[in-house]
Design an enzyme around this catalytic site. Structure first.
Site, PDB file in Angstrom:
ATOM      1  N   HIS A 165      45.477 -58.216  48.589  1.00  0.00           N
ATOM      2  CA  HIS A 165      46.817 -58.069  48.036  1.00  0.00           C
ATOM      3  C   HIS A 165      46.846 -58.502  46.575  1.00  0.00           C
ATOM      4  CE1 HIS A 165      51.191 -58.123  47.725  1.00  0.00           C
ATOM      5  NE2 HIS A 165      51.183 -57.398  48.843  1.00  0.00           N
ATOM      6  N   HIS A 166      47.587 -57.737  45.774  1.00  0.00           N
ATOM      7  CA  HIS A 166      47.637 -58.002  44.333  1.00  0.00           C
ATOM      8  C   HIS A 166      48.317 -59.335  44.025  1.00  0.00           C
ATOM      9  CE1 HIS A 166      46.918 -56.996  40.308  1.00  0.00           C
ATOM     10  NE2 HIS A 166      47.305 -55.739  40.302  1.00  0.00           N
ATOM     11  N   ALA A 167      49.090 -59.866  44.959  1.00  0.00           N
ATOM     12  CA  ALA A 167      49.698 -61.183  44.744  1.00  0.00           C
ATOM     13  C   ALA A 167      48.643 -62.280  44.710  1.00  0.00           C
ATOM     14  CB  ALA A 167      50.706 -61.486  45.855  1.00  0.00           C
TER      15      ALA A 167
END
Length: 532
Positions: A157-159
């Protein structure tokens, strides 16, 4: 970056900040916000010359303490009143995150891309650590790689990561030597506990009170940069014009949940040679010019080429050395023109170089770090509502012009070979998330002597990914051939030697006499001459 707090005794909560939280807020079933890669491994270097799936599991298990990302999951605040938190997952299961599939015969490149697109299109389960790695066997139909290779399709996930911290995760899961032993340090990881809603709401109340002070602090830090930017604009150190406004294309619409991925591998030496065509050009300028040429060919073939240049958002890492191992995103961005309106490849590269120089000057004036810090104090609720309204109202299809046409992110990979479970990494291509109004995005990477240009696109907006991949290849060939072509200086005939000025008659006579005397002397035996 995350903010760390303590609660409930020894429990540690790490809160996401603005940009990281925005990737959670933007998450929808049509727009899963993860990034990843297609990695191809050659098991010939592993013990016995082969790697079993259980060997990969054991290898990962022995190195999990090297990466903070692997065993942390998200906890969202009720009603999204505040940014989510990272906690140590109390139910972590490695075998859930590592999967294993095989391609049907013949196992060619296109089949691998289709399988990767299917895997990448599925959202991650955000109640678990937000990553999945899928081992893919049966690649013997892919030209250019040794028989017996396998792939790994990754998504995180880009988070949790940006491009640079993603490389750190890669380093944790790889070694510099095929038979490097496991880390000597013991794994002292301990699971955490999930905080209850009341606890999270109490923290959100405290953060809401203190957030205005943080906003003032960020504004004070940003003020000098804004003043510098205004001064630079007045002094014409950089320009801001209508050409920076992106034209609308087929890629700037509401996206579907379906994906296509493709890419091309080229020699890194050729990319470095291309940049020498224009003084001051960088490797990234060469990549941008190649993509600009490919978009020109693709849209021209479909009768959709805009008269003005398409633009790209290019992320810029502002991660310091001290933040190398941190989770989250430390990136700013600049918007550059791709020169898609220019047919000549060298003229396009010249144009791109001038525009990236302009954008870099503007970004440096404002302060790339200031741009990142500003995102950290945006109210979480408004960010979440804004992102969801943009998606649910389909604003990308309602006449709103795109901020940019595509994304081109440059992620430099290791300059030396690396290994996973003893298998040598042969090639790597990046995968990237899409959102409404951005149905096509690119990742350019380097690894040892290879450069790759890969793209992820919405299948409804780009039903012919093989054609676009060919456009990338053709655009690369045009610039490569221009770099190899002899320059005018190489083909210019050698200058003729200038004749010596004529000497006066008396001087000629003396010279002849001297020459005759020298000839008589040299005609004597060497022994005699040396003895005299």
């Amino acid at each position: 970056m995350t903010r760390t707090t303590r609660a409930a005794g020894e429990m540690r909560l790490r809160q996401l900040q603005g940009m990281d939280a925005s990737f959670v807020a933007l998450e929808t079933k049509n727009s899963p916000m993860h990034i990843g890669s297609i990695l191809i491994y050659n098991p010939a270097t592993a013990p016995g010359g082969f790697v079993r799936f259980k060997d990969i599991l054991a290898f990962f298990e022995s190195r999990m303490q090297l990466s903070r990302t692997i065993r942390q999951r998200l906890v969202r605040v009720p009603f999204d009143l505040d940014y989510p938190y990272w906690i140590e997952d109390p139910d972590f299961d490695l075998e859930y995150h590592l999967r294993h599939v095989a391609l049907p015969q013949p196992g060619d490149w296109r089949q691998l891309c289709i399988q990767a697109a299917r895997i990448f299109a599925r959202p991650l389960d955000l109640t678990r650590p937000p990553w999945e790695f899928t081992v893919v066997e049966g690649l013997d139909g892919i030209e250019g790689i040794p028989k017996g290779c396998y792939a790994m399709v990754t998504k995180v996930h880009h988070a949790a990561i940006d491009g640079m911290s993603g490389i750190d995760l890669m380093e944790a899961m790889h070694t510099l030597d095929p038979d490097e032993p496991p880390p000597a340090a013991p794994d002292d990881w301990k699971p955490g506990k999930v905080p209850n809603p009341a606890e999270l709401l109490g923290k959100s109340y405290f953060n809401a009170i203190t957030n205005p002070m943080k906003q003032l602090e960020v504004a004070a830090k940003a003020a000098p940069g804004l003043a510098k930017a205004i001064k630079g604009l007045a002094a014409k150190e950089f320009s801001v014009g209508r050409e920076m406004i992106a034209p609308r294309t087929r890629f700037n619409k509401v996206i579907s949940p379906h994906r296509v991925v493709e890419g091309r591998s080229v020699p890194l030496a050729d990319i470095k040679a291309i940049r020498t065509l224009v003084q001051g050009a960088k490797v990234n300028d060469a990549f941008l010019a190649i993509i600009g040429g490919a978009l020109r060919k693709y849209l021209q073939k479909h009768g959709e080429l805009p008269e003005k240049s398409l633009t790209a958002m290019a992320p810029i890492s502002v991660r310091s050395k001290e933040e190398k191992g941190d989770m989250g995103n430390q990136v700013a961005a600049m918007v550059v023109q791709l020169g898609s309106h220019i047919e000549d490849p060298v003229e396009r590269l010249t144009y791109v170089q001038s525009k990236t120089t302009n954008s870099k000057t503007m970004t440096e004036a404002i302060g790339a770090r200031n741009m990142t810090e500003a995102s950290k104090v945006s109210p979480a609720l408004w960010m979440s509502l804004g992102a969801q309204l943009y998606t649910r109202l389909g604003l990308a299809n309602r006449g709103m012009g795109p901020a940019f046409n595509t994304v081109v992110t440059n992620v430099p990979g290791p300059p030396v070979p690396i290994y996973s479970a003893g298998a040598r990494l042969e090639s790597m291509m990046g995968l990237i998330c899409l959102t409404d109004s951005m149905g096509l995005a690119h990742v350019v990477q380097s690894y040892t002597d290879e450069a790759t240009i890969a793209f992820t696109a919405c299948r409804e907006l780009m039903p012919d990914p093989e054609f676009y991949a060919q456009c990338l290849e053709d655009s690369f060939h045009e610039l490569r051939d221009a770099a190899r072509a002899p320059t005018p200086a190489d083909t210019k005939p050698a200058p003729k030697k200038r004749a010596a000025p004529k000497k006066p008659a008396a001087e000629k006579s003396r010279a002849k006499g001297t020459k005759r005397a020298a000839n008589r002397s040299s005609s004597q035996p060497k022994s005699r001459r040396s003895a005299s």
